[in-house]
Design a protein around this motif. Structure first.
Motif, PDB file in Angstrom:
ATOM      1  N   GLU A 259       0.830  -1.208   0.000  1.00 10.99           N
ATOM      2  CA  GLU A 259       0.000   0.000   0.000  1.00 10.99           C
ATOM      3  C   GLU A 259       0.863   1.256   0.000  1.00 10.99           C
ATOM      4  O   GLU A 259       0.536   2.254  -0.636  1.00 10.99           O
ATOM      5  CB  GLU A 259      -0.943   0.002   1.210  1.00 10.99           C
ATOM      6  CG  GLU A 259      -2.136  -0.925   1.001  1.00 10.99           C
ATOM      7  CD  GLU A 259      -3.100  -0.878   2.185  1.00 10.99           C
ATOM      8  OE1 GLU A 259      -3.215   0.190   2.813  1.00 10.99           O
ATOM      9  OE2 GLU A 259      -3.713  -1.924   2.465  1.00 10.99           O
ATOM     10  N   ASP A 260       1.975   1.171   0.750  1.00  9.58           N
ATOM     11  CA  ASP A 260       2.905   2.305   0.787  1.00  9.58           C
ATOM     12  C   ASP A 260       3.376   2.696  -0.608  1.00  9.58           C
ATOM     13  O   ASP A 260       3.331   3.856  -1.008  1.00  9.58           O
ATOM     14  CB  ASP A 260       4.156   1.920   1.594  1.00  9.58           C
ATOM     15  CG  ASP A 260       3.984   2.269   3.053  1.00  9.58           C
ATOM     16  OD1 ASP A 260       2.852   2.662   3.427  1.00  9.58           O
ATOM     17  OD2 ASP A 260       4.971   2.142   3.799  1.00  9.58           O
ATOM     18  N   LEU A 261       3.861   1.658  -1.320  1.00  7.07           N
ATOM     19  CA  LEU A 261       4.407   1.912  -2.644  1.00  7.07           C
ATOM     20  C   LEU A 261       3.293   2.391  -3.581  1.00  7.07           C
ATOM     21  O   LEU A 261       3.494   3.325  -4.374  1.00  7.07           O
ATOM     22  CB  LEU A 261       5.058   0.639  -3.184  1.00  7.07           C
ATOM     23  CG  LEU A 261       6.116   0.832  -4.264  1.00  7.07           C
ATOM     24  CD1 LEU A 261       7.225   1.767  -3.806  1.00  7.07           C
ATOM     25  CD2 LEU A 261       6.717  -0.509  -4.672  1.00  7.07           C
ATOM     26  N   ALA A 262       2.127   1.760  -3.460  1.00  8.55           N
ATOM     27  CA  ALA A 262       1.010   2.172  -4.305  1.00  8.55           C
ATOM     28  C   ALA A 262       0.694   3.647  -4.078  1.00  8.55           C
ATOM     29  O   ALA A 262       0.460   4.407  -5.026  1.00  8.55           O
ATOM     30  CB  ALA A 262      -0.222   1.307  -4.020  1.00  8.55           C
ATOM     31  N   GLN A 264       2.785   5.909  -2.924  1.00  4.59           N
ATOM     32  CA  GLN A 264       3.891   6.727  -3.445  1.00  4.59           C
ATOM     33  C   GLN A 264       3.772   6.883  -4.970  1.00  4.59           C
ATOM     34  O   GLN A 264       3.941   7.971  -5.504  1.00  4.59           O
ATOM     35  CB  GLN A 264       5.218   6.059  -3.088  1.00  4.59           C
ATOM     36  CG  GLN A 264       6.347   7.049  -2.893  1.00  4.59           C
ATOM     37  CD  GLN A 264       7.715   6.428  -3.148  1.00  4.59           C
ATOM     38  OE1 GLN A 264       8.392   6.760  -4.113  1.00  4.59           O
ATOM     39  NE2 GLN A 264       8.097   5.527  -2.271  1.00  4.59           N
ATOM     40  N   TRP A 265       3.479   5.745  -5.650  1.00  6.83           N
ATOM     41  CA  TRP A 265       3.348   5.802  -7.108  1.00  6.83           C
ATOM     42  C   TRP A 265       2.185   6.700  -7.511  1.00  6.83           C
ATOM     43  O   TRP A 265       2.278   7.481  -8.456  1.00  6.83           O
ATOM     44  CB  TRP A 265       3.152   4.397  -7.674  1.00  6.83           C
ATOM     45  CG  TRP A 265       4.410   3.563  -7.643  1.00  6.83           C
ATOM     46  CD1 TRP A 265       5.619   3.940  -7.133  1.00  6.83           C
ATOM     47  CD2 TRP A 265       4.571   2.231  -8.117  1.00  6.83           C
ATOM     48  NE1 TRP A 265       6.534   2.925  -7.259  1.00  6.83           N
ATOM     49  CE2 TRP A 265       5.914   1.856  -7.872  1.00  6.83           C
ATOM     50  CE3 TRP A 265       3.727   1.312  -8.722  1.00  6.83           C
ATOM     51  CZ2 TRP A 265       6.420   0.599  -8.201  1.00  6.83           C
ATOM     52  CZ3 TRP A 265       4.234   0.061  -9.073  1.00  6.83           C
ATOM     53  CH2 TRP A 265       5.567  -0.293  -8.809  1.00  6.83           C
ATOM     54  N   ALA A 266       1.071   6.564  -6.757  1.00  8.20           N
ATOM     55  CA  ALA A 266      -0.089   7.400  -7.089  1.00  8.20           C
ATOM     56  C   ALA A 266       0.282   8.878  -6.942  1.00  8.20           C
ATOM     57  O   ALA A 266      -0.184   9.731  -7.705  1.00  8.20           O
ATOM     58  CB  ALA A 266      -1.269   7.046  -6.186  1.00  8.20           C
ATOM     59  N   GLY A 267       1.142   9.162  -5.966  1.00  7.01           N
ATOM     60  CA  GLY A 267       1.544  10.547  -5.722  1.00  7.01           C
ATOM     61  C   GLY A 267       2.496  11.112  -6.763  1.00  7.01           C
ATOM     62  O   GLY A 267       2.786  12.309  -6.776  1.00  7.01           O
ATOM     63  N   LEU A 268       3.023  10.247  -7.644  1.00  8.24           N
ATOM     64  CA  LEU A 268       3.998  10.724  -8.626  1.00  8.24           C
ATOM     65  C   LEU A 268       3.341  11.565  -9.714  1.00  8.24           C
ATOM     66  O   LEU A 268       4.034  12.267 -10.460  1.00  8.24           O
ATOM     67  CB  LEU A 268       4.713   9.538  -9.279  1.00  8.24           C
ATOM     68  CG  LEU A 268       5.744   8.828  -8.393  1.00  8.24           C
ATOM     69  CD1 LEU A 268       6.227   7.540  -9.060  1.00  8.24           C
ATOM     70  CD2 LEU A 268       6.936   9.746  -8.109  1.00  8.24           C
ATOM     71  N   GLY A 269       2.009  11.460  -9.804  1.00  4.28           N
ATOM     72  CA  GLY A 269       1.325  12.266 -10.814  1.00  4.28           C
ATOM     73  C   GLY A 269       1.746  11.896 -12.228  1.00  4.28           C
ATOM     74  O   GLY A 269       1.927  12.750 -13.095  1.00  4.28           O
ATOM     75  N   PHE A 270       1.918  10.592 -12.465  1.00  2.89           N
ATOM     76  CA  PHE A 270       2.365  10.127 -13.785  1.00  2.89           C
ATOM     77  C   PHE A 270       1.376  10.577 -14.860  1.00  2.89           C
ATOM     78  O   PHE A 270       0.174  10.363 -14.747  1.00  2.89           O
ATOM     79  CB  PHE A 270       2.491   8.601 -13.772  1.00  2.89           C
ATOM     80  CG  PHE A 270       2.857   8.005 -15.106  1.00  2.89           C
ATOM     81  CD1 PHE A 270       4.069   8.333 -15.721  1.00  2.89           C
ATOM     82  CD2 PHE A 270       2.012   7.108 -15.747  1.00  2.89           C
ATOM     83  CE1 PHE A 270       4.404   7.775 -16.941  1.00  2.89           C
ATOM     84  CE2 PHE A 270       2.352   6.553 -16.971  1.00  2.89           C
ATOM     85  CZ  PHE A 270       3.552   6.888 -17.563  1.00  2.89           C
ATOM     86  N   ASP A 271       1.915  11.176 -15.896  1.00  4.17           N
ATOM     87  CA  ASP A 271       1.085  11.712 -16.968  1.00  4.17           C
ATOM     88  C   ASP A 271       0.935  10.655 -18.070  1.00  4.17           C
ATOM     89  O   ASP A 271       1.667  10.667 -19.063  1.00  4.17           O
ATOM     90  CB  ASP A 271       1.736  12.982 -17.511  1.00  4.17           C
ATOM     91  CG  ASP A 271       0.992  13.543 -18.727  1.00  4.17           C
ATOM     92  OD1 ASP A 271      -0.176  13.151 -18.947  1.00  4.17           O
ATOM     93  OD2 ASP A 271       1.589  14.372 -19.438  1.00  4.17           O
ATOM     94  N   ALA A 272       0.005   9.736 -17.852  1.00  4.57           N
ATOM     95  CA  ALA A 272      -0.166   8.633 -18.811  1.00  4.57           C
ATOM     96  C   ALA A 272      -0.565   9.157 -20.188  1.00  4.57           C
ATOM     97  O   ALA A 272      -0.102   8.645 -21.218  1.00  4.57           O
ATOM     98  CB  ALA A 272      -1.215   7.642 -18.301  1.00  4.57           C
TER      99      ALA A 272
END
Lengths: 458, 458
Positions: A259-262, A264-272
């Motif tokens: 969940e932590d990593l999820a 963190q990844w969600a917080g990266l704001g990846f611009d798909a």
């Protein structure tokens, strides 16, 4: 030692560092083309001399392919193994380059100054960030804060045929507390990253044979099995409508990310949208119930990388070919056993073959995924160091590709790797007009100075 | 005229006739590859000279593609148009040939003497059977028994792009009472045949484009659509489990054969096991509810004749290609409209494309199936003539392949065609090591002498 003095020296010395990098970039060390073998060796010699000049005990070690450059330097802190590669990709098509790929130039662009040359980002510019950090620390303090082994490969762009034999033969001289690998990129503009998990790779080549000779579809069409039809039938069923791979057992052992990593990844704001838009696409093509970053970093995939059979030239030929071929690869994640998957894939294909068809397989490698133990204190130190150099906070990210050397360091030398690099998505590595931002070069060397100092003090 | 004298002359002259054929076989007249265009023309020139030497008013006529050879000779009987083609298939893969495909050789085999070369059977050896018959008749009688126009094409193996325009422009010079076409085979060992119905052909080439550039599967795998995956998915669904083609409307208009013809075909004793066994197969791959001869002669089919995309060289490259390609053909039967089917196929494929993919089409010809009026007296004469030359009685059969010219003769010139040829199933036309039995060459020329004499006397 005074980190500030080292950083100030790196700032003051940037022009000279750039000039040194240019010397290395002028050497066309294309490893895949035997015609350039003397140039590959010249690049090795140049690096060996540079290391020796800094006080490393350095040597060029022959292999059956291109040489390895190894340099040792003592220091009080932990033993670190730095890895980079000094070979580069071919430059064809040369016509698409705006200038000689091996005549580096500092260019002003709307996004800042860039170093334009083959190898600028992959990997000469990146490896030189580490060497420049060592040079500045040595100049300021007379020594290095950690025991450092520099290990530079000349075959990374041509499949690293000598790497595993070399590691097996000379592991004792290379084994360290941690490996540092500088061959990756920033996560986004201004956001540095440390890659903490990498997908593995299973490569398979298949040849399906039907009739013993090529046939004329007028004479045999309707009676004789066409191996291309069989191949498309089988590979057309490799994914279901939800993008899930249909090989039985494919997802066995695949773990959900924490969940932590999820978070963190969600917080990266990846611009798909931007990521796909850059290559002319708009719809994610992976498993429909996964986020884009999961699809790229933590979910396994199956891809057909090549397919061929029958008549593929100009015009038309109504042939029913004897053979049809495909190259298929699987990106693997932690928990998947590449060798079990190879068996499962082959069994799944074979079970679908009609009675009259046979299949032959060629093995193109099987490497498991790797996940680093990020509880090692160096990871937190590196993250903090990178965060001090760039505007954004450094992220622990996944990598969609494989960096086989990290897997080999783990398997053969028992070492984890800390992967930090400063490339950008628009560096055009492997393409015409490759570049490396001068800003990446500069911040990169400052970051390594911080990391080495931090690790030494930890 | 004395038919016996003509036949005796053909027997005595066989070595010289074979030497003439060898001259023609030495010319690599591969029409589909532009590099061989000068050779195609050389073959046309050779034939023109041969016809002129026999007293034909002969010329090589330019087209926008390869030239047509046309020769006219007067005679008392009906006007006959003889058609053959002097171009040949490509020879790849060259490594599977036992000798230079364009260095013909007479070889002893367990089944008799064969002429080994590309084009020996398809169609240079066959067309020369007719020219040799004319040569012998001319030599014995000083003239020909019928008015004969010889019409030789150089684009049959590359889709005949110039044929229809040529027929439309020069129909008056070619229109005759009946066309004779020599590009088919015996029904079985010792059993000659006249093909009275032929399947049509629709050829399509498709290119599916996904991302605008080739991508690295490590960086994009799991997010970016792979056009090879799309292509295999679509083409893998071209047939259902019963072998039926899934394009909507594909079977519209397809008629069952008459009970009479079904009975005649059943009486042919077709050896499906032997037919498949010769090419290393054992299970018919067509519609599961059809007889083998129906599958070959009276049922339409779909075949993937070529497929390619991504990396197909040695080793492995984890590419997600921008494009994937296939060449697909359909064998059509009477009642099917090739142009409607082209639209139906394209619509069926396009409807299955994911949002991010585009498709481009290349048209490789569309010709309808043809069915001859066998009440024309020449059919009975030819059947009797063939039955005199071979041990078995000649059969009226269907043809699985397309001989588009027969359809064009019907549509544009209003002529039926009598298709008689002497190839064998093991001739390996379109494949490595093509051959033509010397026996076929010899009996073939004797048969034409009988047919021409018979038609003149009818």
């Amino acid at each position: 030692m005074s980190l500030d003095a080292v950083l100030a020296r790196l700032d003051a010395d940037l022009d000279a560092a750039t000039a040194r990098l240019f010397e290395l970039l002028r050497i066309p060390s294309i490893s895949t083309d035997p015609a350039f073998a003397p140039d590959v060796r010249r690049a090795a010699d140049w690096l060996c001399a540079d290391l020796a000049g800094m006080g490393f005990q350095a040597a060029v070690h022959d292999t059956t392919g291109h040489p390895m450059v190894v340099g040792h330097h003592d220091g009080p802190g932990p033993h670190l193994l730095f890895y980079g590669h000094y070979d580069v990709q071919p430059v064809d098509p040369l016509s698409l380059w705006d200038r000689d790929p091996f005549d580096p130039e500092l260019q002003e662009t709307p996004k800042g100054r860039v170093i334009r040359a083959r190898g600028a980002a992959d990997d000469k510019g990146q490896l030189m960030t580490f060497l420049e950090a060592c040079r500045a620390i040595k100049a300021e303090t007379g020594t290095l804060p950690c025991k450092i082994t520099v290990f530079l490969e000349g075959e990374e762009e041509s499949g690293s045929p000598s790497l595993v034999p070399y590691l097996k033969a000379h592991g004792d001289a290379l084994r360290a507390d941690l490996a540092l690998i500088c061959d990756t990129g920033l996560f986004a503009e201004g956001v540095p990253a440390i890659v903490t998990q990498l997908r593995g790779l299973l490569g398979e080549e298949m040849t399906i044979t039907g009739p013993r000779i090529d046939l004329h579809s007028g004479m045999y069409g309707g009676m004789a099995i066409n191996p291309i039809r069989v191949l498309t039938r089988i590979l057309g069923g490799l994914h279901d409508d939800q993008g899930r791979v249909q090989v039985p057992g494919f997802y066995d052992g695949v773990e959900e990310i924490s969940e932590d990593l999820a978070a963190q990844w969600a917080g990266l704001g990846f611009d798909a949208d931007g990521f796909l838009g850059d290559v002319g696409l708009s719809v994610p093509a992976g498993e429909t119930d996964r986020t884009p970053l999961e699809s790229l970093w933590s979910r396994p995939t199956a891809e057909i990388n090549g397919i061929w059979g029958g008549y593929t030239g100009a015009g038309f030929k109504t042939v029913l070919p004897s053979e049809a071929h495909a190259k298929v690869s699987f990106r693997l994640v932690a928990g998947q056993d590449p060798f079990k998957l190879r068996e499962a894939f082959r069994a799944w294909v074979t079970a679908q073959l009609p009675e009259d068809c046979t299949i032959a397989w060629k093995d193109h490698g099987a490497s498991p995924a790797s996940r680093m133990d990020i509880s090692h204190p160096a990871f937190a130190i590196a993250r903090a160091s990178l965060s001090q150099e760039w505007p954004g906070e450094a992220a622990f990210i996944g990598g969609g590709g494989s960096i086989p050397v990290a897997g080999h360091f783990k398997e053969i030398l028992g070492m984890d790797s800390l992967l930090a690099g400063f490339g950008k998505d628009d560096d055009a590595i492997h393409s015409p007009n490759e570049k490396y931002d001068l800003d990446s070069f500069h911040r990169g060397m400052r970051a390594w100075a911080r990391i080495l100092t931090g690790i030494a003090e930890s």
